[in-house]
Design an enzyme around this catalytic site. Structure first.
Site, PDB file in Angstrom:
ATOM      1  N   ARG A  60      -1.799   5.940 -29.309  1.00 37.30           N
ATOM      2  CA  ARG A  60      -1.277   4.866 -30.156  1.00 37.30           C
ATOM      3  C   ARG A  60      -2.427   4.041 -30.748  1.00 37.30           C
ATOM      4  O   ARG A  60      -3.522   4.026 -30.208  1.00 37.30           O
ATOM      5  CB  ARG A  60      -0.354   3.946 -29.351  1.00 37.30           C
ATOM      6  CG  ARG A  60       0.946   4.561 -28.907  1.00 37.30           C
ATOM      7  CD  ARG A  60       1.747   3.593 -28.076  1.00 37.30           C
ATOM      8  NE  ARG A  60       1.018   3.169 -26.879  1.00 37.30           N
ATOM      9  CZ  ARG A  60       0.336   2.043 -26.767  1.00 37.30           C
ATOM     10  NH1 ARG A  60       0.269   1.191 -27.776  1.00 37.30           N
ATOM     11  NH2 ARG A  60      -0.296   1.749 -25.646  1.00 37.30           N
ATOM     12  N   LYS A 201       7.707   4.602 -28.459  1.00 39.18           N
ATOM     13  CA  LYS A 201       7.268   3.235 -28.190  1.00 39.18           C
ATOM     14  C   LYS A 201       7.794   2.258 -29.230  1.00 39.18           C
ATOM     15  O   LYS A 201       7.970   1.065 -28.941  1.00 39.18           O
ATOM     16  CB  LYS A 201       5.738   3.172 -28.126  1.00 39.18           C
ATOM     17  CG  LYS A 201       5.152   3.841 -26.892  1.00 39.18           C
ATOM     18  CD  LYS A 201       5.713   3.259 -25.588  1.00 39.18           C
ATOM     19  CE  LYS A 201       5.017   3.850 -24.377  1.00 39.18           C
ATOM     20  NZ  LYS A 201       5.645   3.396 -23.112  1.00 39.18           N
ATOM     21  N   HIS A 221       8.433  -1.486 -18.356  1.00 39.69           N
ATOM     22  CA  HIS A 221       7.550  -0.333 -18.533  1.00 39.69           C
ATOM     23  C   HIS A 221       7.179   0.160 -17.146  1.00 39.69           C
ATOM     24  O   HIS A 221       6.155  -0.231 -16.578  1.00 39.69           O
ATOM     25  CB  HIS A 221       6.312  -0.737 -19.334  1.00 39.69           C
ATOM     26  CG  HIS A 221       5.387   0.393 -19.616  1.00 39.69           C
ATOM     27  ND1 HIS A 221       4.016   0.245 -19.669  1.00 39.69           N
ATOM     28  CD2 HIS A 221       5.613   1.706 -19.871  1.00 39.69           C
ATOM     29  CE1 HIS A 221       3.454   1.398 -19.929  1.00 39.69           C
ATOM     30  NE2 HIS A 221       4.400   2.308 -20.055  1.00 39.69           N
ATOM     31  N   SER A 239      -1.709   3.166 -18.087  1.00 44.79           N
ATOM     32  CA  SER A 239      -2.088   4.571 -18.151  1.00 44.79           C
ATOM     33  C   SER A 239      -3.222   4.882 -17.171  1.00 44.79           C
ATOM     34  O   SER A 239      -4.205   4.144 -17.091  1.00 44.79           O
ATOM     35  CB  SER A 239      -2.531   4.918 -19.576  1.00 44.79           C
ATOM     36  OG  SER A 239      -2.897   6.271 -19.680  1.00 44.79           O
ATOM     37  N   LYS A 243       1.519   6.156 -12.382  1.00 48.42           N
ATOM     38  CA  LYS A 243       2.929   5.797 -12.517  1.00 48.42           C
ATOM     39  C   LYS A 243       3.831   7.034 -12.527  1.00 48.42           C
ATOM     40  O   LYS A 243       4.834   7.098 -11.813  1.00 48.42           O
ATOM     41  CB  LYS A 243       3.109   4.977 -13.791  1.00 48.42           C
ATOM     42  CG  LYS A 243       4.515   4.547 -14.120  1.00 48.42           C
ATOM     43  CD  LYS A 243       4.513   3.433 -15.160  1.00 48.42           C
ATOM     44  CE  LYS A 243       3.741   3.795 -16.400  1.00 48.42           C
ATOM     45  NZ  LYS A 243       4.425   4.808 -17.241  1.00 48.42           N
ATOM     46  N   THR A 244       3.487   8.010 -13.356  1.00 49.13           N
ATOM     47  CA  THR A 244       4.295   9.230 -13.438  1.00 49.13           C
ATOM     48  C   THR A 244       4.093  10.101 -12.207  1.00 49.13           C
ATOM     49  O   THR A 244       5.051  10.627 -11.625  1.00 49.13           O
ATOM     50  CB  THR A 244       3.930  10.020 -14.709  1.00 49.13           C
ATOM     51  OG1 THR A 244       4.209   9.215 -15.857  1.00 49.13           O
ATOM     52  CG2 THR A 244       4.739  11.301 -14.800  1.00 49.13           C
ATOM     53  N   ASP A 258       9.093   6.160 -17.324  1.00 47.38           N
ATOM     54  CA  ASP A 258       8.351   5.239 -18.186  1.00 47.38           C
ATOM     55  C   ASP A 258       9.106   3.987 -18.602  1.00 47.38           C
ATOM     56  O   ASP A 258       8.510   2.911 -18.657  1.00 47.38           O
ATOM     57  CB  ASP A 258       7.891   5.976 -19.444  1.00 47.38           C
ATOM     58  CG  ASP A 258       6.775   5.251 -20.174  1.00 47.38           C
ATOM     59  OD1 ASP A 258       5.824   4.802 -19.510  1.00 47.38           O
ATOM     60  OD2 ASP A 258       6.846   5.143 -21.405  1.00 47.38           O
ATOM     61  N   ARG A 323      -1.169  15.127 -23.230  1.00 43.31           N
ATOM     62  CA  ARG A 323       0.204  14.754 -22.881  1.00 43.31           C
ATOM     63  C   ARG A 323       1.141  15.956 -22.905  1.00 43.31           C
ATOM     64  O   ARG A 323       0.851  16.983 -23.524  1.00 43.31           O
ATOM     65  CB  ARG A 323       0.738  13.731 -23.890  1.00 43.31           C
ATOM     66  CG  ARG A 323       0.043  12.379 -23.861  1.00 43.31           C
ATOM     67  CD  ARG A 323       0.682  11.469 -22.855  1.00 43.31           C
ATOM     68  NE  ARG A 323       0.055  10.161 -22.809  1.00 43.31           N
ATOM     69  CZ  ARG A 323       0.533   9.142 -22.103  1.00 43.31           C
ATOM     70  NH1 ARG A 323       1.668   9.286 -21.433  1.00 43.31           N
ATOM     71  NH2 ARG A 323      -0.100   7.989 -22.059  1.00 43.31           N
TER      72      ARG A 323
END
Length: 530
Positions: A60, A201, A221, A239, A243-244, A258, A323
């Site tokens: 982004r 997003k 988030h 990031s 988290k994932t 997410d 990704r």
């Protein structure tokens, strides 16, 4: 390729001034993949997934995100360097230029939804220039069931034109690429970038504005999972903090990785229909759920693929931000529908590259709000151009670029939800110990997982905690599956004076950041702060 028999329903985009275009509506992933391969947009990998590259932009561009200033937003948005204003007239002119650009082209349209909870669900129409972008939308938004497309009316529309470049002088943008939200027209307009993350997003940013003000839903988030008894856990983190990875637990059911909402009637619901995971250094042994999800239907971005179709997940020559997007049903252990109870435990993940934060700490409610509004992690050398030593990163609410309201709005919502649910909040450092990055070492993933598991199985209830003096945090003296020595970070440093100096510098950075957020002179006048 003849698409004439693929879909019998026809739609018009004349209301958006998109005319004389060949509109490919609601194509299946299989057909989209054929088009991607035929158009040279991507290649098939050995696992069956499609791999694409997104050109100049592999992430982004927060500096090129704008919000139209109108009667809806002018007194509510926290305007500043993150939420930049864009004039209504300039937006209307730019929108007309983008839709004129798309006119006469082959474009792809998908209708779907955001929000697993029906009472909070939003209808989304995504109009894309590229087939790959449409496949991403299929993966990431909630897919329509049979009959749900009859009389479909979009609450929000995304218009995605990567091939269109704005003229900053004429169009009022900072550069040729842009993402602009218009809350009056309910549109997300993106151009000049093929990075697919801008699509999802943009919608998340819109809901982060609407949910708190209109529906008293706390947008988050974070990733989330639960167990057979309905004990839900949330994982907040920027990031690279895990988290994932940590939410994709083979012993628990994934809710989402997410974006979630937390309702006043104590429900957690996923906003999305898929996952968008980082795959740099992806390892099947350590992250089997994500690895096995990369199959037919999945869309890899900016990975390096050899002639045999094998992906080298260690190769960051294109970007560190490699990704993959895939539908939630690519995960074996899935919470269906993606709705669960309010959390029993909440984890704030941070990759502290300064090696001073404890690997595990139990937070008071006040500390939880402080660390939430701070949203701390660290950049390390090699992750961005010009980074040679670790740098602290603060992203309010663990997602400042997507938060149109003032951080205290979201902080107040978290505080109220914690009070109502009695959830316990934990700070988990997935970063470095025994020294700063380059001298110390990163905490082993197996040890982080052991800490999470000990909390989720209530094994920490019987453990004793002490208050460490530096950050005034409660830390355990022991944890199953974790060496006792790493739980007290100061003792891991050979030079404790160097630890004290490094910790003091980080505390100063925390306090400066928090003061800047809470002392901003122009808080929205229509919001009440506690």
């Amino acid at each position: 390729m003849d698409h004439s028999t693929l879909n019998t329903k026809t739609i018009s985009l004349a209301s958006w001034n998109i005319r004389n275009s060949t509109i490919h509506y609601q194509y299946t992933p299989e057909v989209l993949e054929q088009i991607i391969l035929a158009n040279g947009e991507g290649v098939r990998t050995a696992s069956g997934a499609i791999a694409i590259t997104t050109g100049k932009f592999t992430g982004r561009v927060p500096n090129d995100r704008y919000i139209v200033k109108d009667d809806i937003t002018k007194n509510r948005v926290a305007w500043g360097t993150i939420n930049k204003t864009f004039p209504m007239k300039s937006f209307d002119r730019l929108l007309l230029k983008v839709t004129s650009y798309l006119s006469g082209k082959e474009i792809y349209v998908r209708d779907g939804f955001a929000g697993s909870a029906i009472e909070h669900r939003k209808s989304i129409r995504i109009i894309t220039e590229y087939a790959a972008s449409n496949l991403f939308a299929y993966n990431m938004f909630i897919r329509a069931e049979k009959g749900e497309l009859t009389n479909f009316k979009a609450d929000w529309t995304v218009i995605n034109a990567p091939g269109f470049k704005a003229n900053p002088v004429e169009d009022g943008t900072q550069s040729p690429h842009f993402t602009i939200l218009d809350f009056s027209k309910k549109i997300v307009l993106t151009g000049g970038t093929a990075y697919t993350g801008e699509i999802k997003k943009g919608i998340f940013s819109a809901l982060n504005f609407q949910y708190p003000l209109e529906e008293d839903v706390f947008p988050m988030h974070c990733s989330a999972n639960t167990d057979q008894q309905g004990n839900t856990a949330l994982f907040f983190g920027l990031s690279g903090t895990g988290k994932t990875t940590l939410s994709a637990d083979t012993n628990r059911f994934l809710i989402g990785d997410d974006e979630h909402g937390w309702t006043v009637d104590h429900q957690i619901f996923n906003l999305e229909g898929g996952c968008y995971a980082k795959v740099i250094h992806l390892n099947k042994a350590q992250e089997p759920a994500i690895y096995n999800a990369i199959k037919f239907g999945a869309l890899l971005e900016n990975v390096v693929v050899d002639e045999a179709g094998e992906v080298d997940y260690t190769d960051a020559s294109i970007t560190q931000n490699t990704r993959v997007s895939y539908p939630l049903n690519h995960i074996d252990k899935l919470q269906t529908p993606a709705i669960a109870n309010a959390p029993k435990h909440i984890f704030f993940l941070t990759a502290d590259a300064f090696g001073v934060l404890p690997p595990m700490a139990r937070l008071t409610p006040d500390q939880a709000v402080y660390y939430f509004i701070s949203g701390y992690t660290a950049k390390i050398a090699g992750t961005e151009t010009g980074i040679s030593t670790p740098e602290p990163v603060f992203s309010a609410c663990f997602g400042a670029p997507f938060m149109p309201l003032h951080p205290e709005v979201y902080g107040n919502m978290l505080q109220k939800r914690i009070q109502d649910s009695k959830a316990q909040v934990w700070l988990i450092n997935t970063g470095w110990i025994a020294g700063v990055y380059g001298k110390g070492y990163r905490i082993a993933l197996e040890h982080t997982r052991a800490m999470i598991q000990a909390v989720l199985t209530d094994k920490m209830k019987a453990k004793s905690f002490i208050q460490e003096k530096t950050f005034q945090l409660e830390i355990p003296t022991s944890c199953p599956g974790v060496p006792d020595t790493i739980l007290q970070p100061r003792n891991m440093w050979a030079d404790t004076q160097a630890y004290d100096e490094q910790a003091a510098a980080l505390i100063k950075a925390f306090n400066n950041n928090y003061h800047q957020i809470t002392q901003e002179p122009q808080k929205p006048s229509t919001i009440s702060f506690v």
